[in-house]
Design a protein around this motif. Structure first.
Motif, short mmCIF file in Angstrom:
data_model
loop_
_atom_site.label_atom_id
_atom_site.label_comp_id
_atom_site.label_asym_id
_atom_site.label_seq_id
_atom_site.Cartn_x
_atom_site.Cartn_y
_atom_site.Cartn_z
N GLU A 245 -13.19 122.67 35.88
CA GLU A 245 -12.82 124.00 36.38
C GLU A 245 -13.24 124.21 37.82
O GLU A 245 -13.91 125.21 38.13
N THR B 16 -9.68 123.13 32.10
CA THR B 16 -9.56 124.47 32.69
C THR B 16 -9.12 125.44 31.61
O THR B 16 -8.72 125.03 30.51
N HIS B 17 -9.25 126.74 31.90
CA HIS B 17 -8.64 127.71 31.00
C HIS B 17 -7.60 128.53 31.76
O HIS B 17 -7.11 129.53 31.29
N ASP B 18 -7.29 128.07 32.99
CA ASP B 18 -6.36 128.80 33.85
C ASP B 18 -5.02 128.08 33.86
O ASP B 18 -4.92 126.94 34.31
N TRP B 19 -3.98 128.75 33.37
CA TRP B 19 -2.66 128.11 33.30
C TRP B 19 -2.14 127.74 34.67
O TRP B 19 -1.40 126.77 34.82
N SER C 145 -15.44 126.07 24.41
CA SER C 145 -14.81 125.23 23.40
C SER C 145 -15.30 123.78 23.46
O SER C 145 -14.99 122.99 22.58
N GLU D 165 -3.82 120.92 24.82
CA GLU D 165 -4.59 122.11 24.52
C GLU D 165 -5.58 121.82 23.40
O GLU D 165 -5.23 121.21 22.39
N LYS E 41 -14.99 121.79 26.41
CA LYS E 41 -14.27 121.00 27.41
C LYS E 41 -15.23 120.35 28.41
O LYS E 41 -15.14 119.17 28.70
N MET F 284 -6.48 122.06 28.29
CA MET F 284 -6.71 123.50 28.29
C MET F 284 -7.61 123.87 27.12
O MET F 284 -7.62 123.20 26.10
N GLY F 285 -8.30 124.97 27.28
CA GLY F 285 -9.11 125.45 26.16
C GLY F 285 -9.91 126.65 26.59
O GLY F 285 -10.24 126.78 27.78
N PRO F 286 -10.25 127.54 25.66
CA PRO F 286 -11.04 128.71 26.02
C PRO F 286 -12.46 128.29 26.41
O PRO F 286 -12.90 127.20 26.06
N SER F 287 -13.17 129.16 27.14
CA SER F 287 -14.54 128.80 27.52
C SER F 287 -15.41 128.70 26.28
O SER F 287 -15.20 129.42 25.31
#
Lengths: 252, 582
Positions: free
Chosen positions: A163, A195-198, A41, A210, A43, A36-39
């Motif tokens: 994603e 992804t950043h979507d849980w 970042s 994360e 990934k 996981m990670g914010p856009s």
């Protein structure tokens, strides 16, 4: 065929700024590890690196293995690492069937046999009779499924998901998630998803990590702070069963 | 809201706007009239004499006599074979080399240095390039000097026909040197419109190397956009006159040269077989384009099967490396040819097999100055006026298109390509007859018009894309502020697109300077440019004098490009983003 995808102290930096801290992880066959990670970042950059298409501006270190085969120095086309992108990237000048034929390995010989394989894949995905269609006439969900089929027909040994559910609307998303994870697990592929979507992470039913920022501002990768009903026990770093980190490639 | 504001603005300046609108609406019509009508008339003027009808010189009945005369001419079979052979081989090789290079570079465009090296070759007129290449590969040229006497043992230039060889090898080489960079430029432009990098990445994750992926994925997508330029190259290679005169064999020559020779023969009755030969030239070009089109269909069919087989490797891979090396070699030849022109123009005694002249001097330049001045002036006047006229018409068409909201269709684009696809010789004969009737034969105006036929398509092709992709919100904003469309055009669009406009004009100048046959035929020998002089001198003249003319001829387009790139920087030095993209 089934082998562990192993990252050994992989790190990526851009102009001296560390995007991905040295990270080791083993993804066992048939399991989905989610990062996981914010856009923004880094990934997707990590996936580019694993796929072998990292832009020259980035500096990467570390090694990547599929089972006992090291792919770190291999060109992308030799790695047998499939990437499912956010965009389906169906080739616009080819029909649906030709797109799949482009993916299907050439070891499957003979036009009839190849066509049969493609038709079988299509009907199993609920797209029977779509072979001659122009990709432009398909819906977003259909295109996404064709993109995955094309990837699987190329018989990759590991699957990276960048994603891939992002562009689909909520209804289709759950559907396509089941489709992707079902196929990946059935094929016994190690899967690494960013992804950043849980909801993606939850559906993957695998360990969730994360990419975050430590107190000193440096990026760190750790077990995710799980906000949803994910089994905390599964949020630990998995250790690949059949992979032994020392000994192989010691000549380097 | 935009509309309302525009309407309010137009009320205040109604008369002005009405006038400019009516002129604008005529722009496409004027363009077509200036453009297609003369070509059709010219073709008719070639067609009728080819069947014996030309009352002015006594042809008053339709006969097949001209054709009998044509096909009984000695060496006509060899001339046709030479024409078709050199044209097809040069085009096929150009296309294969360009695609091979692009597959090898897999979609990366050549860097600044590569483009900088290509520019002089692209800018140089065909005639100058042919003259330079002729110097370079002649028995006494640089190539032989470089190898003599240590390798060849020659102390005298060998007696071998390396230029004007009977098989047209030198001619084919000359065509390759000029057409490969042109097609490469067109291909790079087309590549900008597909997301090649993303698709190659997707193909890589499916196990495809970049060379194979480029051939299977990118090439089929960009081909439709470079089809017209390829046909233009095919038509050009089949019917070129100036390069054939300089590098092609003399007896028999290519068909177009044969037609020109008969057309300018003292015996006026030779006009009839000349017209038949010109018509045959047209038929050869049309048949070749049809042949190419059907070849495309076959290759597309086989290509689809090749793609569907899923093979990750190709035996073509080593070929792409050879193609890349060949393109580099051709670029080297082109640059060396241009340098050779310069060296000859300042050579003062250059005995074989020395690599460089014994003495250098500017004598040839100073002594030839009076000889050069007049053709230079004519060349510049024709080039500038033809380009300016083309620019006016193209801007009119584009502005009209934008205001009326109708974009030109692909069919309109084909119309624009007509002068580039129809062999010059096929309609210039007839056009000359037409000009004689209206007493414009041999006038500067007629020559400018004939250049316009070839300048206009290129100016349009250069400007259309930047013009259409200019962010429409700039103009809309200005209209909302109450600025009339005319002022929006002059104060907003023109300055924003200054750079592409100047580049288009520079290309127009280059195309004009390139024209040999239109100048010769429409000018009726009375309008003398550097181009006609250089070609005339090339056949046996003093190399130093020829060098002066050919080099000067090449320098004009280069200077035009330099101005086009340099001027906006000077005029808009305080604006970082103005001037538009090129």
């Amino acid at each position: 065929m089934s082998a562990v995808l192993h990252l050994e102290r992989v790190s990526i930096a851009l102009e001296g700024r560390v995007l991905i801290p040295p990270w080791s992880v083993g993804v066992p066959p048939g399991q989905v590890v989610t990062l996981m990670g914010p856009s923004g970042s880094g990934k997707s950059t990590l996936l580019s690196y694993l796929g072998g298409t990292l832009a020259a501006a980035f500096r990467a270190t570390g090694r990547v293995w599929i089972g006992a085969r090291e792919v770190t120095e291999q060109p992308p086309e030799r790695r047998r690492i499939g990437i499912l992108f956010q965009d389906d990237l169906l080739f616009p000048h080819l029909s649906v069937g030709e797109n799949l034929a482009f993916g299907l390995r050439s070891t499957v010989r003979g036009r009839k046999l190849r066509a049969a394989r493609i038709d079988a894949a299509l009907s199993e995905a609920g797209l029977a009779g779509f072979a001659r269609r122009d990709p432009a006439t398909l819906s977003g969900g259909q295109r996404a499924r064709v993109a995955l089929l094309r990837l699987l027909l190329a018989e990759p040994e590991a699957l990276l998901l960048d994603e891939p559910f992002n562009r689909l609307d909520t209804m289709l998303r759950a559907d396509f998630r089941r489709f992707v994870f079902g196929h990946a697990v059935a094929a016994g592929l190690p899967v690494l998803m960013v992804t950043h979507d849980w909801a993606d992470a939850e559906a993957a039913k695998g360990p969730v990590l994360e990419l975050g920022t430590a107190a000193d501002g440096m990026p760190v990768i750790g077990a995710a702070r799980v906000p949803l009903a994910i089994d905390a026990a599964r949020a630990a770093i998995p250790i690949g069963g059949d992979w032994s980190p020392s000994g192989k490639g010691a000549d380097r | 809201m935009t509309r309302a504001a525009a309407r309010a603005a137009s009320h205040r300046l109604a008369p002005l706007r009405a006038r400019s609108r009516s002129w604008l609406r005529c722009a496409p019509l004027i363009t077509v009239a200036l453009f297609l009508a003369p070509i059709v008339a010219g073709l008719l003027g070639t067609l009728l004499p080819a069947f014996g009808w030309l009352p002015a010189i006594g042809g008053r009945e339709f006969t097949l006599g001209p054709w009998a005369r044509l096909f009984s001419a000695p060496g006509i079979g060899a001339a046709i074979a030479l024409t078709v052979g050199t044209g097809l081989v040069a085009t096929v090789l150009s296309v294969v080399l360009v695609f091979g290079l692009c597959a090898q570079l897999h979609g990366r465009t050549p860097g600044r240095a590569g483009r900088g090296l290509m520019a002089p070759i692209l800018a140089a007129p065909h005639a100058a390039m042919a003259i330079g290449l002729g110097f370079l590969i002649a028995p006494s040229g640089w190539v032989v000097r470089l190898l003599s006497p240590w390798l060849t043992g020659w102390h005298q230039p060998p007696d071998i026909a390396t230029v004007q060889d009977p098989y047209g090898i030198a001619l084919t080489l000359g065509l390759l040197v000029k057409e490969v960079p042109y097609l490469l430029l067109m291909t790079i432009t087309a590549l900008g419109q597909v997301s090649a990098a993303r698709q190659l990445e997707a193909a890589a994750t499916l196990g495809y190397g970049r060379t194979v992926a480029w051939l299977k994925l990118i090439l089929p997508q960009i081909y439709p956009q470079i089809r017209l330029p390829i046909y233009a190259v095919l038509a050009y290679a089949l019917s070129v006159v100036d390069m054939s005169l300089i590098l092609g064999p003399g007896n028999p020559p290519t068909l177009s040269v044969l037609a020109l020779r008969w057309f300018t023969a003292p015996d006026i009755r030779m006009y009839f077989p000349a017209a038949a030969a010109a018509l045959l030239q047209l038929a050869i070009v049309l048949a070749s384009i049809l042949l190419w089109r059907s070849g495309e269909t076959v290759i597309a069919h086989l290509g689809r099967r090749w793609i569907a087989q899923g093979a990750r490797r190709t035996r073509l891979a080593p070929l792409t490396r050879i193609a890349a090396a060949a393109v580099a070699g051709l670029a080297g030849l082109g640059l060396a040819s241009l340098i050779d022109l310069g060296v000859w123009s300042v050579a003062d005694g250059w005995p074989f097999p020395q690599l460089l002249p014994k003495h250098w001097s500017a004598h040839t330049w100073t002594r030839q100055f009076s000889m050069v001045a007049w053709p230079l002036e004519t060349t510049l006047i024709v080039a500038v006026l033809a380009s300016a006229l083309a620019l006016l018409l193209v801007l009119g068409c584009l502005e009209n298109e934008q205001r009326s909201g109708r974009a030109a269709t692909l069919r309109a684009l084909w119309l624009l390509y007509v002068p580039l696809l129809v062999p010059q010789i096929a309609f210039l004969f007839g056009a000359q007859v037409l000009l004689t009737v209206v007493h414009l034969e041999g006038s500067l105006i007629a020559v400018i018009w004939s250049h316009l036929l070839f300048v206009l398509p290129y100016v349009f092709l250069c400007l259309a894309e930047p013009w259409r992709s200019l962010d429409a919100r700039y103009a809309r904003t200005a209209l909302c502020l109450g600025t009339p469309p005319r002022r929006v055009f002059l104060r907003i669009k023109l300055p924003l697109l200054l750079r592409p406009i100047l580049v288009a004009v520079a290309i127009g100048v280059a195309v004009s300077v390139d024209q040999y046959l239109p100048t010769l035929l429409v000018g009726a020998g009375r309008v003398v440019t550097l181009t006609t002089e250089a070609v005339a001198l090339a056949s046996g003249g003093d190399r130093r004098i020829t060098g002066v003319f050919a080099l000067l001829q090449s320098l004009i387009p280069l200077a035009a490009y330099a101005l086009a790139i340099g001027l906006p920087a000077r005029l808009q030095f305080h604006r970082r983003q103005a001037g538009g993209e090129t």
